[in-house]
Scaffold this motif. Sequence first.
Motif, mmCIF file in Angstrom:
data_model
loop_
_atom_site.group_PDB
_atom_site.id
_atom_site.type_symbol
_atom_site.label_atom_id
_atom_site.label_comp_id
_atom_site.label_asym_id
_atom_site.label_seq_id
_atom_site.Cartn_x
_atom_site.Cartn_y
_atom_site.Cartn_z
ATOM 1 N N VAL A 66 0.841 -1.210 0.000
ATOM 2 C CA VAL A 66 0.000 0.000 0.000
ATOM 3 C C VAL A 66 0.869 1.250 0.000
ATOM 4 O O VAL A 66 0.607 2.215 -0.715
ATOM 5 C CB VAL A 66 -0.940 0.005 1.229
ATOM 6 N N LEU A 67 1.931 1.223 0.812
ATOM 7 C CA LEU A 67 2.856 2.354 0.845
ATOM 8 C C LEU A 67 3.424 2.636 -0.529
ATOM 9 O O LEU A 67 3.508 3.776 -0.970
ATOM 10 C CB LEU A 67 4.002 2.061 1.815
ATOM 11 N N GLY A 68 3.823 1.593 -1.205
ATOM 12 C CA GLY A 68 4.394 1.759 -2.541
ATOM 13 C C GLY A 68 3.423 2.379 -3.503
ATOM 14 O O GLY A 68 3.769 3.244 -4.316
ATOM 15 N N GLU A 69 2.147 1.981 -3.409
ATOM 16 C CA GLU A 69 1.124 2.540 -4.304
ATOM 17 C C GLU A 69 0.885 4.016 -4.005
ATOM 18 O O GLU A 69 0.751 4.834 -4.912
ATOM 19 C CB GLU A 69 -0.179 1.763 -4.140
ATOM 20 N N SER A 116 -5.676 3.658 1.899
ATOM 21 C CA SER A 116 -4.808 4.362 0.947
ATOM 22 C C SER A 116 -5.145 5.840 0.817
ATOM 23 O O SER A 116 -4.402 6.601 0.205
ATOM 24 C CB SER A 116 -4.898 3.697 -0.430
ATOM 25 N N LEU A 117 -6.280 6.261 1.407
ATOM 26 C CA LEU A 117 -6.652 7.684 1.375
ATOM 27 C C LEU A 117 -5.972 8.481 2.486
ATOM 28 O O LEU A 117 -5.980 9.709 2.453
ATOM 29 C CB LEU A 117 -8.168 7.844 1.515
ATOM 30 N N PHE A 118 -5.395 7.782 3.463
ATOM 31 C CA PHE A 118 -4.947 8.490 4.662
ATOM 32 C C PHE A 118 -3.862 9.525 4.386
ATOM 33 O O PHE A 118 -3.896 10.624 4.942
ATOM 34 C CB PHE A 118 -4.449 7.502 5.724
ATOM 35 N N LYS A 119 -2.909 9.181 3.546
ATOM 36 C CA LYS A 119 -1.814 10.122 3.285
ATOM 37 C C LYS A 119 -2.342 11.423 2.684
ATOM 38 O O LYS A 119 -1.925 12.520 3.081
ATOM 39 C CB LYS A 119 -0.786 9.492 2.355
ATOM 40 N N GLN A 120 -3.279 11.308 1.743
ATOM 41 C CA GLN A 120 -3.860 12.498 1.135
ATOM 42 C C GLN A 120 -4.743 13.249 2.130
ATOM 43 O O GLN A 120 -4.787 14.477 2.143
ATOM 44 C CB GLN A 120 -4.671 12.113 -0.105
ATOM 45 N N LEU A 121 -5.424 12.494 2.991
ATOM 46 C CA LEU A 121 -6.261 13.108 4.024
ATOM 47 C C LEU A 121 -5.402 13.914 4.994
ATOM 48 O O LEU A 121 -5.750 15.030 5.386
ATOM 49 C CB LEU A 121 -7.028 12.025 4.771
ATOM 50 N N TRP A 122 -4.236 13.372 5.387
ATOM 51 C CA TRP A 122 -3.319 14.071 6.291
ATOM 52 C C TRP A 122 -2.782 15.341 5.627
ATOM 53 O O TRP A 122 -2.637 16.383 6.272
ATOM 54 C CB TRP A 122 -2.194 13.143 6.702
#
Length: 404
Positions: A30-33, A111-117
């Motif tokens: 998931v991190l890679g994606e 996978s939305l968390f990084k963009q949410l942060w």
Amino acid sequence: MKKINIPTLDFYPFKLSIARRNMEATIEKVLGEIENPAIFEFDKNFSSEVNNLIEALSKITSDYDLLEFSYKIKLRHVRLLLSYLSSNYDKIEHTARINIIKLTWLNPKISLFKQLWSTFQTLYSEPAIIYALKFYFKKFDHLNKLIGISEREFFFIKQWIDSGAEINKFVEFIIKENISLVSIKERFYIKDDKPLFTDLCWNIAITAKSTHFFSDTNNIKYICDMLEKTNSIEKLAQFYNHYLTVLDIEHCDRQILEILVDRFGEPNKPKVNLFWNLLDENVKQKLLMWLNEQKLLLFFSDDNERFSFWKRFIKYMEYVYPDRQNYRVFMYFKNIVVIEFGNVGNAIYAYSKDYFKSAYEVYMNLNRSNDFFKDKNNCLFRIIHRTNWKYNTFLCLRQYENIG
């Protein structure tokens, strides 16, 4: 998605060990994606696709309709909307803004968390996005790995957001941990072009009391950048009142002080009176002393003896005017004006301030010769630079300025 908790144990049964490795492998995938920049590419020229989605979301007023919408919209569209929201917050109608954020928890994807942060860093005071992050904290594990920060820092982030994301609490933690401004980006994955970072820097800069913090070259870089970009004289005055109160003038950074002088002139000859009225008197006095010292240092750059002598009396000087073209400097005290000439063979001349203003001040910028300012009959004292010139000058200053 069901929340999976894998305990940390010194010994694992074989099947549990396999399950843990599989879970970690999934997280790495998931991190890679998420790190793939192609995921976040979108048409910045207000593509019709984005506009259509925003228009549709602005018309949805019930949670039931929004839930139905969340199952129809593609994951890449939610990412795209979050990214667009982060940089175009003011251009999106309120209902659409809230609905975009709600999509992240109505149909949650890790996978939305990084963009949410990242979006939170723009809208950190928005209750809806605070709720969204709390929701993700409860639903998913290992979120700190998605944004590349340690468990300790992430634990603080969770506590901070759970308590309402008040900026002053974050500031207190940064100061307590002695974290530099540049380290905020790395340790909390906060981008320096986001309002959260800017607000943290401002509040830290007007709260910190450590000379170490203000002497750190990386901190100075960010502080100068903030000072140059802001148009708020209230914020500037708040910073300089704090900065020049916490630090002795000799410990202040030259660039930080020059930004102030370049923008507003000198305290006794202000370009913008309103700004100087916002500064404390002791702050203005410190700044004036620093300015006078810089002028004397520049004028006496090749004469350390005279510079060292006059530096002792800077705190008694109201103003220093160096005329480098004609190699002379005028030092205004409370009662007198003293003139020093740069060329060898010129004595010190001193006049009462009232007499000097009426007889000479208008000619200071008119390129008059040095002889024009030498009047043995009307000067209060004249001292030639001989063996005892410093002692004799001191006696005269004590007489006319009550300098002990």
